[in-house]
Design a protein around this motif. Structure first.
Motif, PDB file in Angstrom:
ATOM      1  N   GLY A 255       0.804  -1.206   0.000  1.00 24.55           N
ATOM      2  CA  GLY A 255       0.000   0.000   0.000  1.00 24.55           C
ATOM      3  C   GLY A 255       0.840   1.259   0.000  1.00 24.55           C
ATOM      4  N   THR A 256       1.935   1.258  -0.811  1.00 21.80           N
ATOM      5  CA  THR A 256       2.838   2.409  -0.841  1.00 21.80           C
ATOM      6  C   THR A 256       3.142   2.816  -2.280  1.00 21.80           C
ATOM      7  N   ALA A 257       3.564   4.057  -2.428  1.00 17.35           N
ATOM      8  CA  ALA A 257       4.050   4.592  -3.702  1.00 17.35           C
ATOM      9  C   ALA A 257       5.353   5.331  -3.420  1.00 17.35           C
ATOM     10  N   THR A 258       6.413   4.955  -4.142  1.00 14.69           N
ATOM     11  CA  THR A 258       7.723   5.577  -3.963  1.00 14.69           C
ATOM     12  C   THR A 258       8.026   6.455  -5.164  1.00 14.69           C
ATOM     13  N   PHE A 259       8.293   7.734  -4.897  1.00 13.86           N
ATOM     14  CA  PHE A 259       8.438   8.739  -5.950  1.00 13.86           C
ATOM     15  C   PHE A 259       9.889   9.181  -6.113  1.00 13.86           C
ATOM     16  N   GLY A 263      12.934  17.271 -12.126  1.00 10.15           N
ATOM     17  CA  GLY A 263      12.494  18.548 -12.671  1.00 10.15           C
ATOM     18  C   GLY A 263      11.049  18.599 -13.103  1.00 10.15           C
ATOM     19  N   HIS A 264      10.230  17.666 -12.656  1.00 10.03           N
ATOM     20  CA  HIS A 264       8.847  17.584 -13.119  1.00 10.03           C
ATOM     21  C   HIS A 264       7.894  18.165 -12.081  1.00 10.03           C
ATOM     22  N   LEU A 265       6.666  18.467 -12.519  1.00  6.70           N
ATOM     23  CA  LEU A 265       5.650  18.939 -11.596  1.00  6.70           C
ATOM     24  C   LEU A 265       5.186  17.793 -10.701  1.00  6.70           C
ATOM     25  N   PRO A 266       4.723  18.099  -9.484  1.00  6.11           N
ATOM     26  CA  PRO A 266       4.310  17.043  -8.558  1.00  6.11           C
ATOM     27  C   PRO A 266       3.014  16.381  -9.003  1.00  6.11           C
ATOM     28  N   PRO A 267       2.807  15.116  -8.631  1.00  3.58           N
ATOM     29  CA  PRO A 267       1.545  14.453  -8.956  1.00  3.58           C
ATOM     30  C   PRO A 267       0.446  14.877  -7.991  1.00  3.58           C
ATOM     31  N   ALA A 268      -0.763  14.456  -8.297  1.00  2.26           N
ATOM     32  CA  ALA A 268      -1.901  14.712  -7.416  1.00  2.26           C
ATOM     33  C   ALA A 268      -2.534  13.390  -7.024  1.00  2.26           C
ATOM     34  N   VAL A 269      -3.150  13.379  -5.860  1.00  8.51           N
ATOM     35  CA  VAL A 269      -3.879  12.201  -5.393  1.00  8.51           C
ATOM     36  C   VAL A 269      -5.327  12.610  -5.133  1.00  8.51           C
ATOM     37  N   PHE A 270      -6.259  11.870  -5.742  1.00  3.72           N
ATOM     38  CA  PHE A 270      -7.675  12.105  -5.520  1.00  3.72           C
ATOM     39  C   PHE A 270      -8.194  11.090  -4.513  1.00  3.72           C
ATOM     40  N   ALA A 271      -8.754  11.602  -3.429  1.00  2.00           N
ATOM     41  CA  ALA A 271      -9.268  10.750  -2.365  1.00  2.00           C
ATOM     42  C   ALA A 271     -10.628  10.182  -2.737  1.00  2.00           C
ATOM     43  N   GLY A 272     -11.132   9.278  -1.890  1.00  3.59           N
ATOM     44  CA  GLY A 272     -12.416   8.656  -2.155  1.00  3.59           C
ATOM     45  C   GLY A 272     -13.564   9.634  -2.209  1.00  3.59           C
ATOM     46  N   LEU A 301      -0.512   4.680  -0.265  1.00  3.33           N
ATOM     47  CA  LEU A 301      -1.470   4.767  -1.359  1.00  3.33           C
ATOM     48  C   LEU A 301      -2.494   3.653  -1.176  1.00  3.33           C
ATOM     49  N   THR A 302      -3.726   4.035  -0.868  1.00  4.64           N
ATOM     50  CA  THR A 302      -4.771   3.059  -0.582  1.00  4.64           C
ATOM     51  C   THR A 302      -5.627   2.806  -1.813  1.00  4.64           C
ATOM     52  N   PRO A 303      -6.385   1.708  -1.830  1.00  2.92           N
ATOM     53  CA  PRO A 303      -7.278   1.431  -2.964  1.00  2.92           C
ATOM     54  C   PRO A 303      -8.364   2.477  -3.146  1.00  2.92           C
ATOM     55  N   ALA A 304      -8.595   3.321  -2.151  1.00  3.26           N
ATOM     56  CA  ALA A 304      -9.606   4.373  -2.279  1.00  3.26           C
ATOM     57  C   ALA A 304      -9.060   5.608  -2.987  1.00  3.26           C
ATOM     58  N   LEU A 363      -1.540  10.348 -16.780  1.00  2.50           N
ATOM     59  CA  LEU A 363      -1.584   8.934 -16.426  1.00  2.50           C
ATOM     60  C   LEU A 363      -2.159   8.819 -15.022  1.00  2.50           C
ATOM     61  N   ALA A 364      -3.261   8.080 -14.887  1.00  4.87           N
ATOM     62  CA  ALA A 364      -3.903   7.890 -13.585  1.00  4.87           C
ATOM     63  C   ALA A 364      -3.852   6.417 -13.210  1.00  4.87           C
ATOM     64  N   ALA A 365      -3.708   6.137 -11.911  1.00  5.75           N
ATOM     65  CA  ALA A 365      -3.595   4.756 -11.453  1.00  5.75           C
ATOM     66  C   ALA A 365      -4.244   4.597 -10.093  1.00  5.75           C
ATOM     67  N   ARG A 366      -4.838   3.414  -9.879  1.00  8.13           N
ATOM     68  CA  ARG A 366      -5.427   3.092  -8.598  1.00  8.13           C
ATOM     69  C   ARG A 366      -5.184   1.633  -8.287  1.00  8.13           C
ATOM     70  N   VAL A 367      -4.819   1.332  -7.050  1.00  7.74           N
ATOM     71  CA  VAL A 367      -4.616  -0.037  -6.619  1.00  7.74           C
ATOM     72  C   VAL A 367      -5.969  -0.739  -6.569  1.00  7.74           C
ATOM     73  N   ARG A 368      -6.026  -1.923  -7.154  1.00 11.45           N
ATOM     74  CA  ARG A 368      -7.272  -2.696  -7.117  1.00 11.45           C
ATOM     75  C   ARG A 368      -7.451  -3.287  -5.718  1.00 11.45           C
ATOM     76  N   ALA A 369      -8.626  -3.100  -5.164  1.00  7.92           N
ATOM     77  CA  ALA A 369      -8.902  -3.638  -3.825  1.00  7.92           C
ATOM     78  C   ALA A 369      -8.913  -5.165  -3.864  1.00  7.92           C
TER      79      ALA A 369
END
Length: 373
Positions: A255-259, A263-272, A301-304, A363-369
């Motif tokens: 349940g983790t994401a290592t970044f 020189g790039h812009l930061p990503p965003a995370v959309f919550a449930g 990084l959670t499945p939600a 590019l968007a990604a979500r962990v499958r529950a």
């Protein structure tokens, strides 16, 4: 002699006027309209421009213009007509024809005929240029989309969605790209990058970065070491353009994401609940500088949650501070439980990415529950 000189000057003036009024854009229909309007003003009567079609298909009426009260003679009155081919020379296939008509029957003089043929050749030159440019742009765009549309496949435990938009219909493609790489132990590497510049050269460099990344990522190094190795490889080639790049190694089991960020812009995370937040990351120099200095940082990084990586064309606007641009993204509120496809669609729509001034790759990604029970 004076009459001949006057006729020559009149023809030169007509040519100069035609050059200034015909072919002011790269649109062939506009060029045809400019041709018809120019000749109608110079000759009087009516002018039609027809563009040839494929064999067996009727020609297309591209433009009409008239200075007469009845623009198209009924055929019951005596008329004068003059037709010229839309071709630069006689030995090439014409793009179509231009026809000038006078309902009063006054024949066209030799000078008027010369004006029609000159204007037709001028229009044909612009139409040919527009079509060649359009073909080149189509080739470049298809290349870019083919490259971007074929990322690697992540593990089935990760749901992804991506998208690419060029910067307008007449802008050559740039070096924006995204990638996914399947790693060991159910982990996947997500990548988004942006090569400086536009056109085929940028697309070629983008493909070179992408190929090198796949080779380096196959060693399963931590993200910051992948960037370090990629930077050193690219820095050895002086002809290669610099590029920004963001790597994310997603480990669904932990349940983790290592970044790691070059020189790039930061990503965003959309919550449930549909709210968004930017991920605070250390930023290293762009790739290709040979400076190095990249760091990795790990976040849960959670499945939600749905992670969104993007290039600067998504948020940047001319004359606006980048912090303001990023704040606009962070302020988005999507419907609850937004998955990768919905996040991509909503973000592109709400931020007006289809009207962006630069290429956009997301590019968007979500962990499958995991199934329960």
């Amino acid at each position: 002699m004076a009459e001949q000189d006057e006729a020559l000057l009149a023809r030169i003036r007509a040519m100069e006027q035609a050059i200034g009024e015909i072919g002011t854009t790269l649109d062939e229909t506009s060029t045809c309209r400019e041709l018809a309007a120019f000749l109608a003003r110079r000759l009087g009567g009516s002018v039609v421009v027809d563009l040839a079609a494929e064999q067996g298909v009727q020609a297309r009426r591209a433009a009409t213009a008239s200075t007469a009260s009845e623009p198209y003679p009924s055929g019951r009155t005596r008329t004068a007509e003059l037709t010229a081919a839309l071709a630069v020379s006689e030995d090439e296939q014409p793009f179509g024809t231009v026809t000038a008509t006078r309902a009063d029957g006054v024949p066209f003089s030799a000078e008027e005929a010369a004006t029609v043929h000159h204007a037709a050749r001028l229009a044909a030159r612009h139409i040919g240029h527009a079509r060649r440019l359009s073909a080149t742009e189509d080739t470049a765009l298809h290349l870019q989309r083919a490259l971007v549309a074929e990322p690697g496949r992540p593990h089935p435990n990760l749901e992804i969605a991506g998208g690419y938009l060029p910067a307008g219909v007449r802008t050559l493609v740039g070096g924006d790209w995204f990638e996914t790489v399947r790693l060991h132990f159910g982990r996947s590497l997500l990548v988004v990058g942006d090569v400086m510049g536009h056109g085929l050269d940028a697309a070629v460099d983008m493909n070179a970065y992408r190929t090198a990344l796949r080779e380096v990522a196959a060693t399963d190094l931590p993200p910051h070491r992948v960037l370090r190795h990629l930077d050193s490889v690219v820095a050895e080639d002086d002809a290669r353009r610099p590029a920004t790049c963001l790597l994310v190694r997603v480990d669904p089991a932990r349940g983790t994401a290592t970044f790691a960020n070059a020189g790039h812009l930061p990503p965003a995370v959309f919550a449930g609940d549909g709210s968004a937040a930017l991920v605070d990351l250390p930023v290293g120099p762009p790739l290709g500088t040979g400076v190095g200095g990249y760091e990795s940082t790990t976040h849960p990084l959670t499945p939600a949650e749905t992670l969104l990586l993007f290039t600067d064309g998504l948020v940047e606007r001319r004359g606006e501070d980048i912090d303001v641009s990023l704040a606009r993204l962070a302020a988005l509120r999507l419907p609850p439980d937004p998955g990768p496809h919905q996040v991509v669609d909503e973000v592109l729509r709400r931020l007006g990415a289809h009207r962006a001034e630069d290429d956009v790759a997301v590019l968007a990604a979500r962990v499958r529950a995991r199934p329960t029970g």
